[in-house]
Design a protein around this motif. Sequence first.
Motif, PDB file in Angstrom:
ATOM      1  N   ARG A  30      55.332 -64.052 -15.948  1.00  0.00           N
ATOM      2  CA  ARG A  30      56.020 -63.684 -14.605  1.00  0.00           C
ATOM      3  C   ARG A  30      57.001 -64.589 -13.962  1.00  0.00           C
ATOM      4  N   ASP A  31      56.498 -65.666 -13.946  1.00  0.00           N
ATOM      5  CA  ASP A  31      57.288 -66.777 -13.268  1.00  0.00           C
ATOM      6  C   ASP A  31      58.742 -66.966 -14.228  1.00  0.00           C
ATOM      7  N   GLN A  32      58.444 -66.909 -15.559  1.00  0.00           N
ATOM      8  CA  GLN A  32      59.511 -67.218 -16.349  1.00  0.00           C
ATOM      9  C   GLN A  32      60.585 -66.105 -16.233  1.00  0.00           C
ATOM     10  N   GLN A  33      60.082 -64.610 -16.388  1.00  0.00           N
ATOM     11  CA  GLN A  33      61.004 -63.539 -16.163  1.00  0.00           C
ATOM     12  C   GLN A  33      61.689 -63.553 -14.785  1.00  0.00           C
ATOM     13  N   ALA A  34      60.709 -63.691 -13.715  1.00  0.00           N
ATOM     14  CA  ALA A  34      61.621 -63.908 -12.481  1.00  0.00           C
ATOM     15  C   ALA A  34      62.496 -64.800 -12.205  1.00  0.00           C
ATOM     16  N   SER A  35      61.934 -66.010 -12.800  1.00  0.00           N
ATOM     17  CA  SER A  35      62.953 -67.165 -12.414  1.00  0.00           C
ATOM     18  C   SER A  35      64.343 -67.181 -13.433  1.00  0.00           C
ATOM     19  N   ALA A  36      64.315 -66.443 -14.414  1.00  0.00           N
ATOM     20  CA  ALA A  36      65.439 -66.609 -15.417  1.00  0.00           C
ATOM     21  C   ALA A  36      66.664 -66.579 -14.785  1.00  0.00           C
TER      22      ALA A  36
END
Length: 56
Positions: A30-36
């Motif tokens: 979720r962090d990777q997806q949201a921060s991309a």
Amino acid sequence: METATLKQAATLWQIDKTVRGQGPNYALPRDQQASAAAVANLFDLCQHTLRRISGK
């Protein structure tokens, strides 16, 4: 630049805050997806700013 950079950093900090304390199986994807998008915007901002800085 400083204001725009801080706004992008604040976006990343908010994303981190929402996933902090969750297990890695939950938080990491979720962090990777949201921060991309925020990271891409920050990178573009830096690239744009670097073009305006003198090479001297």
